[in-house]
Design an enzyme around this catalytic site. Structure first.
Site, PDB file in Angstrom:
ATOM      1  CG  HIS A  85     -43.161 -43.717  -6.033  1.00 14.41           C
ATOM      2  ND1 HIS A  85     -42.347 -44.801  -5.744  1.00 14.41           N
ATOM      3  CD2 HIS A  85     -42.698 -42.704  -5.248  1.00 14.41           C
ATOM      4  CE1 HIS A  85     -41.458 -44.463  -4.845  1.00 14.41           C
ATOM      5  NE2 HIS A  85     -41.638 -43.192  -4.527  1.00 14.41           N
ATOM      6  CG  ASP A 222     -42.007 -47.685  -7.583  1.00 12.79           C
ATOM      7  OD1 ASP A 222     -42.091 -46.854  -8.508  1.00 12.79           O
ATOM      8  OD2 ASP A 222     -42.287 -47.414  -6.413  1.00 12.79           O
ATOM      9  CB  SER A 645     -38.540 -42.661  -3.852  1.00 14.35           C
ATOM     10  OG  SER A 645     -39.280 -43.079  -2.737  1.00 14.35           O
TER      11      SER A 645
END
Length: 708
Positions: A85, A222, A645
């Protein structure tokens, strides 16, 4: 004992019991207490090898990825692991209906196939320095908050410029910590040539999409892989075919050993923003203003986008990254507000503030200065309440809603006097926005935003064009929007170029520009009406932060996250989300099959048959767990937030176990209050990443890694 005394001691116990796994610590300021806690939890590597500006160290492998995520360098030729992402926008920009690498994934077989990403950069931390005293000795006696901020900004500029004058290739940033009570200088090196190397299909990288976002158990792969390029002397350089892979001073080794419940885990990255020291008044404003505006406005906008995306694959590709970015913090805001209510966060914060007020009254030196601190802060927030709510809805509805108003605002603020290279670069960025914009969708969004904003604010906060709608268009929002998009030149890139090239054109005459100007003027008016209250709030929160730290002087404080490099540490462990339920600390590919079956027909859980067959065959080789299965994700009690992230999750030896990519729904209020029993960091297992890379044609990338 009196009830008040018992209550005071209970609160003291609660607020001073900082768990070893709580905190986002500055690597340059790890005190003995924190170092001891890390060793007791199981850290085996030398702590001094975490960060050392004089020698290669683990932190040299950690990057700020693009200014919004984190990443880790894993090869001597500059390979970077980050989240899918985090790389989503870059992957989307290289996708088309004819070559949909979002859907199909991508692997570069050699350097020449690695795809340039114009807007991406990575940032390495070189060193940090405490400059608190240099700033505070100049501003501490100023009574006016406005004067204090003005002088602080000037001093920050001077300090940053001193570094730049010594070395124009670095980036110097002075950040405020503890509500403006401390200041630290960070010196960075940016590399602007970053290229896409590997991306799994979105059925892996986004498995579960919105449904699973912020949830555990999770089965999302991810991750994505990029490479940093430099000039032939290993220095930063803009994109060039002559550039070569960057050679870092330190490469993070990769571990295939896995983990067990209770294993030590540390996370290094760039967490964006937390509000652990914010007053209850500030938390309440955040809930009712920023968060609620995101919930109400983005929900409407995303429903429109999603409907169009489901009908047209080309639209789906164009809007994929925008939708992903918007929905991420839309759902976060929903979860945060729910968690604040369900976990009684406001009540807990108010209890601490009651304790603080008693301490102030009982401490002569504090009473003299701060007796009315909390009542003044409460009053200031009440004065700003309606304005804060209005500005949040205005920003979400018009500056983060229709892309036409965003483009018009950019044009209004465009620097036509910039150097030619910067001018061309900035203009290209504007034109790039048109590639992912559909005028028909934007029209529908604009009409919906007009209605949504009107429903949520008082009439006094409506921009002037609402009067035009009422008088000229007889209150018909759609007629206004149709006229706007039919007459504005900014709806197409060709129209924009005509405006720029026509020196006789009056920019304000363009309909979209005049609408954007109305929005900006209304925003200025709203902000100006609450300026006095805002200054009181800034001052009050700073004094509140400092007072709490003085009251609990024995406590080991860490600063709120502010997108500087931070370390968090803890252990791998599951949790009990509610009575009678227990969540394990890892998931496997078995859960992918279960979710595909459970959500049959739901595109968010679609996985290509050939991938499912590979999982079913179970040939996981050296990447398998002890039961010969494949771990997908795992959780730890590491303290993280947005910006983390892509952060590296290291084991006790400083070896890479995976990448952090999410938090969990039950602890969405974690940016305000850390709960060790509930808060979890969700990571994708590096073994799952390597298995996918190898089985999607990236064996040559595996050979670059240092695998232990």
């Amino acid at each position: 004992m009196k009830k008040q005394t018992i209550f005071f001691l209970l609160l003291l116990l609660i607020t001073t019991s900082i768990h070893a796994d709580e905190g986002m610590w500055m690597l340059t300021n790890l005190n003995k207490q924190t170092r001891k806690a890390m060793k007791e939890l199981g850290l085996q590597m030398n702590i001094d090898k975490l960060y050392n500006p004089q020698k290669p160290s683990l932190s040299d492998a950690v990057v700020n990825f693009g200014g919004f995520c984190s990443g880790v360098v894993v090869s001597s030729d500059g390979l970077v692991f980050t989240n899918h992402h985090c790389g989503f926008n870059a992957i989307q920009q290289h996708s088309s209906v004819e070559r949909d690498i979002l859907k199909d994934g991508y692997v570069a077989e050699n350097y020449t196939q690695e795809l340039p990403c114009e807007e991406l950069y990575v940032r390495f931390l070189l060193r940090t320095e405490d400059v608190t005293q240099r700033i505070l000795r100049e501003v501490s006696l100023l009574e006016s908050e406005e004067m204090r901020q003005t002088l602080t900004d000037s001093l920050i500029y001077v300090i940053q410029n001193e570094v730049y004058e010594q070395d124009s290739t670095v980036v110097a940033i002075v950040d405020a910590f503890y509500g403006g009570n401390e200041f630290w200088l960070s010196v960075y090196q940016d590399y602007d040539d970053v290229r896409l190397v590997f991306a799994p299909p979105t059925s892996i990288g986004k498995f579960g999409w919105d449904t699973d976002n912020w949830m555990w158990p999770r089965h999302t792969g991810d991750f994505s892989v990029f490479r940093i390029y430099a000039d032939k002397n290993n220095n930063p350089a803009r994109y060039s075919a002559d550039n070569v892979p960057y050679h870092p001073p330190y490469v993070a080794p990769v571990s295939l050993d896995g983990y067990a419940e209770g294993s030590f885990c540390m996370t290094l990255g760039y967490p964006g923003s937390t509000e652990r020291y914010l007053s209850s008044f500030g938390i309440e404003e955040m809930m009712l203003s920023q968060n609620q505006a995101m919930i109400d406005v983005r929900g409407v906008k995303q429903e429109i986008w999603k409907r169009w995306m489901n009908k047209d694959n080309e639209i789906a590709i164009k809007y994929a990254a925008k939708y992903d970015e918007s929905s991420n913090y839309w759902k976060n805001s929903i979860g945060t507000n729910n968690a604040i209510r369900e976990l009684g966060i406001l009540e807990k914060k108010r209890g601490m503030e009651a304790t603080l007020q008693r301490w102030i009254r009982q401490t002569p030196t504090e009473r003299e200065q701060l007796l009315h601190l909390l009542t003044d802060l409460d009053l200031a927030y009440k004065k700003r309440r309606s304005a804060a709510r209005a500005i949040s809805y205005l920003s979400e509805a018009f500056m983060n809603g229709p892309e036409l108003t965003q483009l018009a605002a950019i044009i209004l603020n465009f620097d036509y006097e910039a150097e030619e290279t910067a001018l061309v670069s900035n203009f290209k960025k504007i034109l790039k926005q048109y590639e992912n914009m559909d005028a028909n969708i934007d029209k529908e969004v604009f009409a919906a935003m007009l209605k949504t904003y009107r429903e949520h604010v008082e009439p006094e906060f409506l921009p002037d064009f609402y009067n035009t709608i009422a008088t000229v268009y007889n209150g018909n929002d759609q007629a206004f929007v149709d006229s706007l998009y039919a007459s504005s030149k900014l709806t197409t890139p060709l129209g924009l170029q005509l405006i720029v090239n026509d020196s006789t054109f009056n920019l304000i005459e363009d309909f979209a520009v005049s609408v954007a100007l109305d929005v900006l003027m209304k925003g200025y008016e709203i902000n100006n009406s609450s300026m006095e209250a805002t200054e009181q709030i800034v001052r009050g929160e700073r004094l509140f932060n400092a007072a709490v730290r003085r009251m609990y002087a024995h406590r080991n404080f860490y600063p709120d996250a502010n997108f500087t490099m931070r370390l968090s540490f803890g252990t791998i462990r599951g949790y009990n989300p509610y009575d009678g339920a227990t969540y394990n600390y890892y998931t496997t590919t078995k859960g992918i099959f279960e979710k595909v079956k459970q959500h049959q027909g739901d595109t968010d859980f679609y996985v290509q048959p050939d991938i499912l067959k590979a999982f079913s065959d179970g040939e996981f080789g050296k990447y398998a767990n002890d039961e010969k299965g494949m771990n997908v994700c795992f959780i730890s009690d590491n303290d993280i937030t947005g910006g983390n992230s892509g952060s590296a999750m290291f084991n006790a030896k400083g070896e890479l176990m995976g990448l952090a990519f999410d938090g969990n729904w039950e602890a969405m209020s974690g940016d305000i209050l850390y709960d060790p029993n509930l808060q979890r960091c969700i990571g994708v297992d590096v073994r799952y990443m390597l298995y996918l890379i190898e089985n999607f044609g990236g064996r040559h990338l595996i050979e670059e890694l240092t695998i232990r």
